[in-house]
Each structure stands twice: as C-alpha cells, then as structure tokens.
Design an enzyme around this catalytic site. Structure first.
Site, PDB file in Angstrom:
ATOM      1  N   HIS A 199      12.930   1.169  56.617  1.00 36.86           N
ATOM      2  CA  HIS A 199      12.517   1.887  57.833  1.00 36.86           C
ATOM      3  C   HIS A 199      11.961   0.843  58.788  1.00 36.86           C
ATOM      4  CE1 HIS A 199      10.347   5.623  59.659  1.00 36.86           C
ATOM      5  NE2 HIS A 199      10.592   4.720  60.582  1.00 36.86           N
TER       6      HIS A 199
ATOM      7  N   GLU B  19      16.458   4.146  57.997  1.00 32.37           N
ATOM      8  CA  GLU B  19      15.811   5.336  58.523  1.00 32.37           C
ATOM      9  C   GLU B  19      14.899   4.966  59.682  1.00 32.37           C
ATOM     10  OE1 GLU B  19      13.917   6.917  55.036  1.00 32.37           O
ATOM     11  OE2 GLU B  19      12.121   5.699  55.314  1.00 32.37           O
TER      12      GLU B  19
ATOM     13  N   HIS C  16       9.568  10.737  49.425  1.00 28.55           N
ATOM     14  CA  HIS C  16       8.164  10.573  49.795  1.00 28.55           C
ATOM     15  C   HIS C  16       7.271  10.961  48.616  1.00 28.55           C
ATOM     16  CE1 HIS C  16       5.910   9.259  53.356  1.00 28.55           C
ATOM     17  NE2 HIS C  16       4.883   9.814  52.730  1.00 28.55           N
TER      18      HIS C  16
END
Length: 246
Positions: free
Chosen positions: A44, A76, A198
């Site tokens: 990310h 992402e 997550h």
C-alpha cells in the site's frame, strides 16, 4: 480451493524506514515469503512513502516476473491520479481500491458504494480497460453488494479489522464473523468474488475460512510480520497457509 495468501509487506517497509539503511530488504523478505509458498505480495504505497516506497514497486514486480511468475502482485491505495499512474506503470495483477485519507495510520473502513459510485465507476472502468483485476475495500454490509457490483469491480475485500479486534471476546467475534459471512453471501449472489484482510491471524483465520469457504484471497501484514519475529518468515507463511486450509 482454500483462500490464497498474499503477504502484505508494509510492516517490513516501515521497519526498514526507521533507519536510512537498506534492511530489512522488502524485496528480500518478499522472496522468502514466496519461496515458502505464499501466493502473492501486497503493498500500500501511501503518498508520504512512510512504509512502502515507490522505488520498491519495480523491484517487487521484477521479483515476481523473474523468480515467481505464478505469484501475483497486489497494489492497494486511494485512487488518486498519482496512485493510478503508479499502478499503470508497475502493472500488478490486482488493484485494491481503499477510501483512505492520506493521513490515516492504516485502512479502517470500506467504501460507501452508493455514495461513492460516481467516483469509483469511471476509475474501475479505466483499470479494467488496462487489464487489471479490481477489488474494492468493503465494510461488513450485505446491503451494499449490488452497488459494489454495479461499479464494474471484480471483487470486494472484506475489512476484517473489527473481527480481529475481538480477539479476547469470542461472542463479539462470532457476531462479527456472521456479519462478514452474510456480506460475502450477498457478494457472491451479486456475482463478485471475495477477498479479506486486516488483523487476521492464525487464530482467527480458520473460522473465517470455514464461514466463507469460497474466499478467494487473504492479504495479511501486521499479524504475519509479528509472528515472523518468533517463527521466521518461512515458518510463519507455513502457519498461515495451514490456517487458510492448505
């Protein structure tokens, strides 16, 4: 088939960035993860490069292309023009769009697919035209799945942070797991595939995999990196693969 495991390298990158030194090597740790059986790598890259740096992206792309061509690269981030340019330059197999503010410490909520449709739909169209598989970060909300599908996305990624946060409260964890499961059911009914990520651990993954047996992929960084301090990266990847059902 069990969910594929994509190892998120952001925590490794954040550790490296504590010093102006090239170790731990993000690409080197990625190599260990893939050699141990991980199916892909996730990053990310935030605008301030506080963990993954833009310079990491070509190295990870080359690692996969040259040494692990069966693996996938997942990038992402919030779909700013700068982010989209990075994606188009480095050609990941999957792009996961998240509704992050640049100042956020970590992703902590999914898209509002109805309110954000005007933003997401043309971006998804652009990415799909470029040949990318597109996944959208999603809260546990079954009602939003038709709108998610209508953006043109291929997948959602279930935000499992609340589920992971209930590690010491089994009743709340079970309730959140069912919310995730019902959202996945609605996504499948809408024609979407489902990823998750997550705060997933070897402790909470098996129940998630059992409730959502058609889960396509899990992306795991913090919990996996924490375990790697005890078990090593190769041993930890094996533990997470077994937790997924491999």
């Amino acid at each position: 088939m069990p969910a594929k495991l994509s190892v998120n390298l952001n925590a490794i990158a954040m550790l490296r960035n504590r010093r102006d030194l090239p170790w731990p090597s993000v690409t080197g740790i990625g190599r260990l993860a893939l050699a141990a059986g991980a199916h892909g790598l996730t990053v990310h890259p935030r605008p301030d490069e506080r963990h993954t740096r833009h310079s990491d992206l070509p190295e990870i792309r080359a690692l996969i292309d040259d040494e692990f061509p069966q693996a996938e690269f997942n990038i992402e981030g919030y779909p700013s023009e700068d982010f989209l340019a990075l994606v188009e330059k480095h050609q990941p197999e999957q792009v996961t769009l998240v509704p992050d503010d640049p100042a956020q410490a970590t992703s902590d909520h999914g898209w509002n697919f109805v309110a954000d449709a005007a933003l997401l739909t043309p971006i998804v169209r652009r990415l799909k035209k470029g040949g990318f598989r597109v996944s959208l970060f999603s809260d546990a909300d079954p009602a939003g799945m038709t709108a998610a599908r209508d953006t043109g996305a291929d997948r959602i990624e279930l935000y499992t942070g609340p589920y992971g946060s209930y590690h010491s409260d089994s009743a709340k964890a079970d309730k959140e797991l069912e919310r995730l499961g019902k959202t996945a059911d609605a996504a499948f009914a809408a024609g979407l595939q489902v990823n998750a990520g997550h705060d997933l651990t070897v402790g909470n993954l098996p129940a998630l995999a059992k409730r959502i047996p058609a889960l396509a992929e899990v992306s795991i960084g913090h919990g996996l990196t924490a375990d790697a301090l005890e078990y090593g990266m190769a041993g930890t990847v094996g533990r997470f693969l077994r937790a997924c059902g491999w």
